[in-house]
Design a protein around this motif. Structure first.
Motif, PDB file in Angstrom:
ATOM      1  N   SER A 275       8.454  -7.774   6.096  1.00 53.89           N
ATOM      2  CA  SER A 275       7.803  -6.464   6.074  1.00 53.89           C
ATOM      3  C   SER A 275       8.798  -5.380   5.700  1.00 53.89           C
ATOM      4  O   SER A 275       9.952  -5.403   6.133  1.00 53.89           O
ATOM      5  CB  SER A 275       7.206  -6.166   7.453  1.00 53.89           C
ATOM      6  N   LEU A 276       8.323  -4.420   4.891  1.00 53.27           N
ATOM      7  CA  LEU A 276       9.153  -3.294   4.478  1.00 53.27           C
ATOM      8  C   LEU A 276       8.310  -2.029   4.531  1.00 53.27           C
ATOM      9  O   LEU A 276       7.228  -1.968   3.947  1.00 53.27           O
ATOM     10  CB  LEU A 276       9.684  -3.498   3.053  1.00 53.27           C
ATOM     11  N   ALA A 277       8.800  -1.024   5.255  1.00 52.29           N
ATOM     12  CA  ALA A 277       8.122   0.271   5.325  1.00 52.29           C
ATOM     13  C   ALA A 277       9.104   1.342   4.870  1.00 52.29           C
ATOM     14  O   ALA A 277      10.031   1.696   5.603  1.00 52.29           O
ATOM     15  CB  ALA A 277       7.632   0.555   6.735  1.00 52.29           C
ATOM     16  N   ALA A 278       8.923   1.832   3.655  1.00 55.33           N
ATOM     17  CA  ALA A 278       9.791   2.870   3.106  1.00 55.33           C
ATOM     18  C   ALA A 278       9.107   4.223   3.229  1.00 55.33           C
ATOM     19  O   ALA A 278       7.875   4.317   3.237  1.00 55.33           O
ATOM     20  CB  ALA A 278      10.106   2.572   1.646  1.00 55.33           C
TER      21      ALA A 278
ATOM     22  N   ALA B 128       4.187   6.954   2.949  1.00 53.33           N
ATOM     23  CA  ALA B 128       4.629   5.632   3.395  1.00 53.33           C
ATOM     24  C   ALA B 128       4.347   4.625   2.293  1.00 53.33           C
ATOM     25  O   ALA B 128       3.240   4.564   1.760  1.00 53.33           O
ATOM     26  CB  ALA B 128       3.905   5.224   4.673  1.00 53.33           C
ATOM     27  N   ALA B 129       5.368   3.850   1.960  1.00 53.34           N
ATOM     28  CA  ALA B 129       5.240   2.776   0.976  1.00 53.34           C
ATOM     29  C   ALA B 129       5.472   1.458   1.718  1.00 53.34           C
ATOM     30  O   ALA B 129       6.600   1.148   2.107  1.00 53.34           O
ATOM     31  CB  ALA B 129       6.253   2.962  -0.145  1.00 53.34           C
TER      32      ALA B 129
ATOM     33  N   ASN C 221       0.827  -1.205   0.000  1.00 57.08           N
ATOM     34  CA  ASN C 221       0.000   0.000   0.000  1.00 57.08           C
ATOM     35  C   ASN C 221       0.859   1.251   0.000  1.00 57.08           C
ATOM     36  O   ASN C 221       2.041   1.225   0.354  1.00 57.08           O
ATOM     37  CB  ASN C 221      -1.010   0.010   1.160  1.00 57.08           C
ATOM     38  N   LEU C 222       0.249   2.329  -0.470  1.00 57.27           N
ATOM     39  CA  LEU C 222       0.845   3.659  -0.404  1.00 57.27           C
ATOM     40  C   LEU C 222      -0.086   4.533   0.415  1.00 57.27           C
ATOM     41  O   LEU C 222      -1.284   4.616   0.127  1.00 57.27           O
ATOM     42  CB  LEU C 222       1.021   4.262  -1.801  1.00 57.27           C
TER      43      LEU C 222
END
Length: 703
Positions: free
Chosen positions: A489-492, A438-439, A427-428
């Protein structure tokens, strides 16, 4: 035209003679005191007579070419108003007897009525339209007792039984709370109803968000061209890794006798198995000496890549790509790799580089950083078991959930010798008042077999402004060994800078690389919807971001707080006007002069005073390019009861009985609902980054 005294007994002829004879002849008029004269417009004709101060006026396009008598105090009042060149125009009737012991003449644009107790007074313009609709002298208001006179910023006229007020842009209560371009200096909610989430009031189905091939790939530019600082967070995880074919293409090549590779390699499937999966070769286990040695992996050229229905694209290199050495059990990282060593886990971790991991990941996707108050569209839509998912969302939040994502290890003979499967949500989460977002990505491993055992997955988020990379806060990359039950999990957090009135468009994707002992590593891309960040004016002095290709919807269908507003907008849309969800959209207007013109042409034609507790609501709204224009098709309704009597408007009992796509609609509704809806619309514009000319929809109950 003031008559000039002249010799009596001038000849009378034509249409003027006809009216002379019909209205009483010599006994009523006496002799002509002027010759027949031409009016100042160069077309009309007139003649004055000796008895009772009478005149006859004629124009070929008035009253079907019939001349009309006018005289006495009514003639004097008409002269005061400028004769035929004034606000009333030519007479359209001779003098007649009216109710309440009155006499009157009709004119092109009004009336003059006289009685012994009130004198002669003209009624014209918007006040006239209301008086006529209310029944003339025998109706609600009775005879006029004054001409119209200035009142506040409009005009007022007194009658025997009341008064009528006209204001050129409607009454202040009509546009209280409406979008105001001066609010650029007020970026905070204050006490107005913006606490109501202006993304969407109800539970309208999330719109599908188009995903385009980003320009950075359309131009053939590699992510290796990044000018970001050289560190692991900004490295390209694919590098020279061969881009995976999708498994359907892989199998098609096999069936055609074209071996895609001379070694064991990966393909990716997001469509789910259409038949029983291939049996895993029991001989192909990690470390099996029969596995071909590592070397150069080649992939035959394909047609230009494009996004699949799920938004996942497998890109083929234009030349042979050198395989990155696979991770072997017990090794820390490939020689020369900047990739941090993956951490083996036998139990579910509680945290990774990407952030917190949800407690479980069942058939419903994990909730990853959904903004407060915004529905998780992925959860409401549910997973697509075929994996052919679409992006869904609103202006500032979008997500995709693929229930079936499988990486298949295929040997040189086209046999499946291992797999890693899972569920992937991305999600964006954008911000209407900031230019960072947040990506988020979460991949839940649901199965590992054969040569998938010991594999590691790397995920990286990439963002580009044209061909230039975005900036980032923190890491945008994570690598982890897989096992059933593992969640990666990845939160960019990318961000951009905008200058006043500047608009930037960002394309982005997630890259994924799978590496395993004895299998050539493979990579793929999953594209995201385009993001637009701007510092556009008339958005309460904010800078923020929204999805480029989403048309926002202001949805009232789940709210019980706006019944009269809902009823009016529903009637207007059912009568043919644009803006309904699923129909032609409305488009925002920010020019104050245009907004004022739209108000003047809609509620500005509705005289007052307004009924107690009511104000005039116009549709389309004045702050849209579809707003009213003067002399267009205006409508109001008896159901819902709009309480508007105006001879210049079409009063409609059943809105669905007409279908007029142009014009406007007006209705007196609850003043508090009208004001709240206007304020909400203003915040809807801001929270959805709706700029001048941008489209949007209004969804109400009953449309």
């Amino acid at each position: 035209m003031v008559p000039v005294p002249a010799q009596a007994g001038y000849p009378i002829q034509g249409a003027i003679l006809q009216e002379y004879n019909e209205a009483g002849g010599f006994a009523f008029f006496g002799e002509a005191t002027t010759e027949e004269r031409t009016a100042p417009d160069g077309v009309g004709k007139y003649q004055f007579f000796s008895n009772t101060h009478n005149a006859i006026y004629w124009h070929p396009n008035v009253s079907g070419g019939h001349a009309n008598q006018i005289g006495g105090a009514i003639l004097d009042k008409w002269a005061e108003k400028g004769y035929e060149s004034g606000s009333l125009g030519y007479p359209t009737s001779r003098e007649f007897g009216g109710g309440r012991n009155s006499r009157g003449n009709h004119f092109q644009r009004g009336e003059i009525y006289w009685s012994g107790s009130t004198g002669a007074h003209a009624v014209n313009g918007e006040i006239w339209q209301t008086w006529v609709a209310a029944g003339y002298e025998n109706g609600t208001y009775g005879l006029p007792v004054t001409d119209e006179y200035p009142f506040e910023d409009g005009m007022k006229q007194d009658f025997q039984d009341g008064h009528i007020i006209w204001k050129p842009y409607g009454f202040p209560s009509d546009w209280s709370g409406d979008d105001d371009i001066t609010w650029d200096a007020q970026p905070n909610c204050g006490t107005d109803p913006c606490a109501l989430d202006a993304h969407a009031l109800g539970k309208i189905p999330a719109a599908k968000i188009p995903v385009k091939l980003p320009i950075v790939w359309a131009q053939g530019i590699s992510a290796n061209n990044s000018t970001q600082p050289s560190d692991e967070a900004n490295a390209d995880p694919l590098g020279d890794v061969a881009k995976m074919l999708d498994c359907n293409s892989f199998e098609a090549l096999i069936r055609g006798g074209n071996l895609p590779s001379t070694e064991t390699t990966w393909c990716i499937s997001t469509s789910g198995p259409v038949a029983a999966p291939a049996q895993v070769d029991p001989r192909a286990v990690p470390g099996d000496p029969s596995t071909p040695p590592s070397g150069t992996a080649t992939t035959p050229p394909r047609s230009t890549p494009g996004p699949s229905p799920s938004g996942t694209v497998s890109k083929s290199p234009t030349a042979s790509a050198t395989k990155t050495p696979a991770l072997a059990p017990g090794t820390s990282q490939p020689p020369g790799s900047s990739t941090p060593p993956p951490t083996r886990t036998t139990a579910r971790p509680t945290q990774t580089v990407g952030g917190l991991i949800p407690a479980q990941f069942n058939n419903a996707p994990a909730d990853i950083s959904t903004p407060p108050g915004v529905p998780d569209f992925c959860e409401s839509i549910g997973p697509d078991p075929t994996g052919q998912a679409d992006w869904h969302g609103n202006s500032t939040y979008g997500c995709i959930y693929q229930a079936t994502v499988e990486f298949r290890a295929m040997d040189k003979d086209g046999k499946q010798v291992g797999s890693v499967s899972g569920k992937w949500e991305r999600n964006l989460s954008l911000k209407y008042n900031k230019t960072d977002w947040a990506a988020n990505s979460i991949f839940a491993v649901t199965g590992v077999s054969g040569k998938g055992v010991g594999a590691a997955l790397t995920f990286q988020y990439n963002c580009f402004i044209g061909i230039q990379p975005c900036a980032y806060t923190g890491s945008r990359r994570v690598t982890q060994l897989v096992s059933t039950g593992t969640t990666i999990s990845l939160a960019a957090n990318p961000f951009v800078f905008t200058q006043p009135s500047q608009t930037l468009h960002m394309d982005s994707d997630w890259q994924v690389v799978i590496e395993s002992p004895d299998v050539a590593p493979g990579g793929s891309f999953a594209f995201a919807p385009q993001v637009r960040c701007d510092a556009a004016p008339f958005l309460r002095n904010t800078q923020g971001c929204a999805f480029t290709d989403v048309v926002p919807v202001l949805d009232y269908t789940s709210s019980q707080s706006y019944p009269e507003y809902n009823a009016h907008v529903s009637a207007a849309q059912r009568s043919g006007l644009p803006g309904a969800y699923g129909a032609n959209p409305l488009h925002r207007e920010t020019a104050k002069s245009a907004i004022d013109d739209h108000r003047r042409a809609s509620c500005g034609v509705v005289t007052g005073p307004r009924p107690t507790g009511k104000s005039c609501d116009e549709y389309p709204m004045a702050s849209t390019r579809e707003g009213a224009v003067l002399n267009s098709y205006g409508r109001t309704y008896t159901n819902p009861p709009c309480l508007i009597n105006d001879a210049g408007l079409h009063s409609v009992a059943d809105p669905s009985s007409i279908h007029v796509t142009s014009g406007f609609s007006v209705c007196n509704i609850s003043a508090s609902q009208n004001s709240s809806a206007g304020s909400l619309l203003s915040w809807f514009y801001t929270k959805n980054r709706i700029r001048d000319g941008d489209p949007f929809h209004i969804n109400v109950q009953g449309s």
